[in-house]
Design a protein around this motif. Structure first.
Motif, PDB file in Angstrom:
ATOM      1  N   GLY A 291      16.662  71.522 132.120  1.00  0.00           N
ATOM      2  CA  GLY A 291      17.882  72.150 132.594  1.00  0.00           C
ATOM      3  C   GLY A 291      18.431  73.166 131.618  1.00  0.00           C
ATOM      4  N   ALA A 292      19.690  73.541 131.826  1.00  0.00           N
ATOM      5  CA  ALA A 292      20.371  74.476 130.926  1.00  0.00           C
ATOM      6  C   ALA A 292      20.875  73.686 129.723  1.00  0.00           C
ATOM      7  CB  ALA A 292      21.530  75.156 131.642  1.00  0.00           C
ATOM      8  N   GLN A 293      20.340  73.950 128.545  1.00  0.00           N
ATOM      9  CA  GLN A 293      20.578  73.134 127.360  1.00  0.00           C
ATOM     10  C   GLN A 293      20.632  73.997 126.113  1.00  0.00           C
ATOM     11  OE1 GLN A 293      16.735  70.978 126.307  1.00  0.00           O
ATOM     12  NE2 GLN A 293      16.226  71.741 128.360  1.00  0.00           N
ATOM     13  N   GLU A 294      20.948  73.367 124.972  1.00  0.00           N
ATOM     14  CA  GLU A 294      21.059  74.117 123.720  1.00  0.00           C
ATOM     15  C   GLU A 294      19.709  74.681 123.305  1.00  0.00           C
ATOM     16  OE1 GLU A 294      22.095  71.966 120.229  1.00  0.00           O
ATOM     17  OE2 GLU A 294      20.448  70.549 120.384  1.00  0.00           O
ATOM     18  N   LEU A 295      19.725  75.859 122.712  1.00  0.00           N
ATOM     19  CA  LEU A 295      18.543  76.467 122.122  1.00  0.00           C
ATOM     20  C   LEU A 295      18.648  76.291 120.618  1.00  0.00           C
ATOM     21  CD1 LEU A 295      15.955  78.102 122.222  1.00  0.00           C
ATOM     22  CD2 LEU A 295      17.333  80.191 122.233  1.00  0.00           C
ATOM     23  N   LYS A 296      17.787  75.456 120.063  1.00  0.00           N
ATOM     24  CA  LYS A 296      17.840  75.159 118.642  1.00  0.00           C
ATOM     25  C   LYS A 296      16.504  75.469 117.992  1.00  0.00           C
ATOM     26  CE  LYS A 296      18.977  71.545 115.292  1.00  0.00           C
ATOM     27  NZ  LYS A 296      19.360  70.121 115.090  1.00  0.00           N
ATOM     28  N   LEU A 297      16.537  76.348 116.993  1.00  0.00           N
ATOM     29  CA  LEU A 297      15.363  76.672 116.189  1.00  0.00           C
ATOM     30  C   LEU A 297      15.729  76.470 114.730  1.00  0.00           C
ATOM     31  CD1 LEU A 297      14.208  80.013 117.910  1.00  0.00           C
ATOM     32  CD2 LEU A 297      13.432  77.691 118.411  1.00  0.00           C
ATOM     33  N   GLY A 298      15.048  75.566 114.037  1.00  0.00           N
ATOM     34  CA  GLY A 298      15.387  75.283 112.653  1.00  0.00           C
ATOM     35  C   GLY A 298      16.516  74.287 112.542  1.00  0.00           C
ATOM     36  N   THR A 299      17.065  74.165 111.323  1.00  0.00           N
ATOM     37  CA  THR A 299      18.061  73.124 111.052  1.00  0.00           C
ATOM     38  C   THR A 299      19.423  73.638 110.627  1.00  0.00           C
ATOM     39  OG1 THR A 299      17.290  72.981 108.742  1.00  0.00           O
ATOM     40  CG2 THR A 299      16.250  71.499 110.341  1.00  0.00           C
ATOM     41  N   THR A 300      19.530  74.917 110.263  1.00  0.00           N
ATOM     42  CA  THR A 300      20.765  75.413 109.652  1.00  0.00           C
ATOM     43  C   THR A 300      21.600  76.302 110.566  1.00  0.00           C
ATOM     44  OG1 THR A 300      19.642  77.350 108.732  1.00  0.00           O
ATOM     45  CG2 THR A 300      19.691  75.366 107.369  1.00  0.00           C
ATOM     46  N   GLY A 301      21.101  76.624 111.766  1.00  0.00           N
ATOM     47  CA  GLY A 301      21.783  77.593 112.611  1.00  0.00           C
ATOM     48  C   GLY A 301      21.553  79.019 112.152  1.00  0.00           C
ATOM     49  N   PHE A 302      20.624  79.204 111.230  1.00  0.00           N
ATOM     50  CA  PHE A 302      20.367  80.522 110.646  1.00  0.00           C
ATOM     51  C   PHE A 302      19.601  81.417 111.616  1.00  0.00           C
ATOM     52  CE2 PHE A 302      18.064  83.087 107.201  1.00  0.00           C
ATOM     53  CZ  PHE A 302      19.167  83.890 106.942  1.00  0.00           C
ATOM     54  N   ILE A 303      18.632  80.847 112.337  1.00  0.00           N
ATOM     55  CA  ILE A 303      17.843  81.635 113.285  1.00  0.00           C
ATOM     56  C   ILE A 303      18.598  81.801 114.592  1.00  0.00           C
ATOM     57  CG2 ILE A 303      15.615  81.841 114.442  1.00  0.00           C
ATOM     58  CD1 ILE A 303      14.494  79.879 112.356  1.00  0.00           C
ATOM     59  N   VAL A 304      19.099  80.688 115.112  1.00  0.00           N
ATOM     60  CA  VAL A 304      19.836  80.678 116.372  1.00  0.00           C
ATOM     61  C   VAL A 304      21.042  79.750 116.227  1.00  0.00           C
ATOM     62  CG1 VAL A 304      19.775  79.974 118.797  1.00  0.00           C
ATOM     63  CG2 VAL A 304      17.834  81.199 117.820  1.00  0.00           C
ATOM     64  N   ASP A 305      22.173  80.189 116.712  1.00  0.00           N
ATOM     65  CA  ASP A 305      23.363  79.345 116.763  1.00  0.00           C
ATOM     66  C   ASP A 305      23.224  78.412 117.964  1.00  0.00           C
ATOM     67  OD1 ASP A 305      25.830  78.182 116.962  1.00  0.00           O
ATOM     68  OD2 ASP A 305      26.971  80.041 116.958  1.00  0.00           O
ATOM     69  N   ASN A 306      22.799  77.167 117.715  1.00  0.00           N
ATOM     70  CA  ASN A 306      22.547  76.249 118.823  1.00  0.00           C
ATOM     71  C   ASN A 306      23.832  75.788 119.496  1.00  0.00           C
ATOM     72  OD1 ASN A 306      22.567  74.805 116.124  1.00  0.00           O
ATOM     73  ND2 ASN A 306      22.857  73.058 117.497  1.00  0.00           N
ATOM     74  N   GLY A 307      24.977  75.977 118.840  1.00  0.00           N
ATOM     75  CA  GLY A 307      26.238  75.671 119.493  1.00  0.00           C
ATOM     76  C   GLY A 307      26.619  76.725 120.514  1.00  0.00           C
ATOM     77  N   TYR A 308      26.063  77.907 120.375  1.00  0.00           N
ATOM     78  CA  TYR A 308      26.383  79.042 121.244  1.00  0.00           C
ATOM     79  C   TYR A 308      25.278  79.327 122.248  1.00  0.00           C
ATOM     80  CZ  TYR A 308      25.624  84.092 122.030  1.00  0.00           C
ATOM     81  OH  TYR A 308      25.302  85.297 122.553  1.00  0.00           O
ATOM     82  N   ALA A 309      24.027  79.406 121.766  1.00  0.00           N
ATOM     83  CA  ALA A 309      22.917  79.854 122.608  1.00  0.00           C
ATOM     84  C   ALA A 309      22.355  78.711 123.447  1.00  0.00           C
ATOM     85  CB  ALA A 309      21.810  80.449 121.739  1.00  0.00           C
ATOM     86  N   SER A 310      22.104  78.999 124.721  1.00  0.00           N
ATOM     87  CA  SER A 310      21.493  78.040 125.639  1.00  0.00           C
ATOM     88  C   SER A 310      20.258  78.671 126.267  1.00  0.00           C
ATOM     89  CB  SER A 310      22.482  77.637 126.740  1.00  0.00           C
ATOM     90  OG  SER A 310      23.657  77.090 126.205  1.00  0.00           O
ATOM     91  N   PHE A 311      19.412  77.819 126.847  1.00  0.00           N
ATOM     92  CA  PHE A 311      18.283  78.332 127.606  1.00  0.00           C
ATOM     93  C   PHE A 311      18.022  77.411 128.783  1.00  0.00           C
ATOM     94  CE2 PHE A 311      16.116  75.081 125.305  1.00  0.00           C
ATOM     95  CZ  PHE A 311      14.903  74.822 125.962  1.00  0.00           C
TER      96      PHE A 311
END
Length: 464
Positions: free
Chosen positions: A218-238
């Motif tokens: 479904g529509a969920q967080e996009l998380k790459l890595g551990t620090t939010g440096f590549i993608v802000d997983n709190g903001y970006a979804s896919f």
């Protein structure tokens, strides 16, 4: 320029949860010399056991067996967060007060049947920022807020439904020019309705266990890595599928799907048709279409005592033209917790799609309490980062400056470096505040165009 900051605090109403009435046999006093007092005190100091309504554990006051059972039950709810020694204490306490815990469990089970299946939690942040910009960009002072509400419902014994409602916007900008404008400025309203602020249902997903694999669709967080440096997983979804499994001591996570669509850029011709007739004929152009970004990634992570580390690979492609690869990331991260008052970590990113300025890295040091989970806990978090203009994009959670030109390129940042220092303090389990200083240096700065800045920020954060 000397700036003054006014920090505005909000009042958080905490609703206490009263335990059910106990049977009379639960109220026999336990001697203050009993070993359980010291055990529960240790768990309380570790943040695994909450105290009474005044947030204290009164170890010098005699407790009934029922009161002990209530405290232990709270500790068992944090069992997965406990270390090996703390788990031994919890197991020993569970055996000592087994009858009382069983009695509580029976009553709780009866209460749970009457509770709604859909449960919500969330967080709210109110912040005030004073920013001095270099060059010709005007400085700014102002406040903003953000509220995120997370919902979870049990579908069956193996499947859960998750959703999120958030204030502000989940995507801003056009084409590839994403900007994580998730905060709403004081007084700002939705363009669609001048009487209401923007609220978005941006995530809806199902999570289920399929054998040894946990799958989320479904529509969920996009998380790459551990620090939010590549993608802000709190903001970006896919929109897509995430797989999580374990091979030995290696945790594996894979993402496959499509980044949600951004806005289109209206053509000059379209503007002229809307009766903006002052534009001359040569300015008629073709509109820049909206874009989706196809995402595929695989990560591996290992926890080895005080050291955690991992590596990953991710590709981001233009959803309208799968032959256009926007970024091809190789990245690694590591974190070492020296003791309960100091940890050091970082992340390194390499974008294989470019020949120059294609690397970025960050280092993060936490001095003091490693988490802010109860009253009086505090720490200082120091972040330093160095970013090449062809490395990461504005999908990052870090504050980056974009290029001066009006470009629709995915890599739309400048060569830059930054330092962020934040002090965090906990007023209670669910209420904290921070003050922060950040300085960003534009490594491409010229006399006519310097995008560096520094800001001071004060914020209050509430969890509920």
């Amino acid at each position: 320029m000397k700036k003054s900051i006014i920090m505005l605090f909000t009042i958080l109403l905490v609703v206490s949860i009263a335990g059910p009435a106990a049977a009379a046999t639960d109220f026999s006093d336990v001697s203050t010399k009993h070993w359980a007092y010291d055990a529960v005190s240790q768990l309380h100091q570790a943040g695994l056991v909450d105290g009474y309504s005044d947030s204290t554990f009164r170890g010098d006051k005699p407790l009934t067996r029922y009161e002990f059972a209530v405290l232990i039950a709270r500790g068992l709810g944090n069992y997965t967060k406990a270390n090996a020694q703390q788990k031994v204490l919890l197991d020993k306490l569970s055996a000592e007060f087994a009858a009382e815990l069983n009695n509580i469990g029976v009553r709780l089970n009866k209460l749970e049947k009457n509770q709604p299946n859909l449960k919500f939690s969330g967080n709210a942040e109110v912040r005030y920022t004073s920013q001095d910009n270099n060059g010709t960009v005007a400085s700014s002072v102002g406040g903003a807020y953000r509220i995120r509400l997370n919902g979870e419902a049990k579908v069956d014994d193996n499947t859960n439904l998750g959703l999120r409602v958030t204030s502000g916007v989940t995507k801003a900008g056009t084409k590839y020019k994403y900007a994580s404008a998730t905060f709403t400025g004081f007084g700002a309203t939705s363009a669609a309705d001048d009487n209401k602020n923007t609220v978005t249902l941006d995530r809806v997903f199902l999570t289920s266990n399929v054998g040894a694999v946990k799958a989320t669709v479904g529509a969920q967080e996009l998380k790459l890595g551990t620090t939010g440096f590549i993608v802000d997983n709190g903001y970006a979804s896919f929109d897509g599928v995430k797989f999580e499994t374990k091979a030995g001591n290696v945790n594996l996570v894979g993402n496959w799907g499509r980044q949600q669509k951004n806005s289109a850029v209206a053509s000059i011709w379209a503007v002229r048709n809307n009766k903006d007739t002052h534009l001359p004929e040569p300015y008629q152009t073709t509109a820049v279409p909206a874009t989706t970004i196809d995402v595929a990634s695989l990560e591996a992570a290992i926890q080895n005592g005080k050291l955690s580390y991992g590596a990953g690979y991710a590709t981001l492609k233009d959803g309208g033209d799968v032959h256009t690869t926007l970024a091809e990331y190789l990245y690694g991260n590591a974190k070492y917790v020296f003791d309960s008052s100091f940890s050091l970590g970082g992340e390194y990113v390499y974008n294989q799609q470019f020949d120059t300025d294609k690397t970025a890295w960050t280092a993060v040091a936490t001095i003091g309490d490693q988490e802010i989970t109860r009253k009086g806990q505090n720490n200082v978090v120091v972040k330093y980062y160095n970013v090449g203009k062809n490395s990461i994009s504005r999908l990052t959670s870090y504050s980056l400056q974009n290029k001066a030109s009006s470009t629709e390129a995915f890599s739309d940042v400048r060569n830059q470096k930054g330092l962020n220092i934040a002090y965090n303090y906990g007023f209670s389990k669910n209420l904290s505040a921070y003050v922060a200083y950040q300085k960003l240096t534009d490594k491409e700065a010229t006399a006519a165009d310097d995008r560096g800045y520094q800001y001071y920020r004060a914020a209050v954060v509430a969890k509920f």
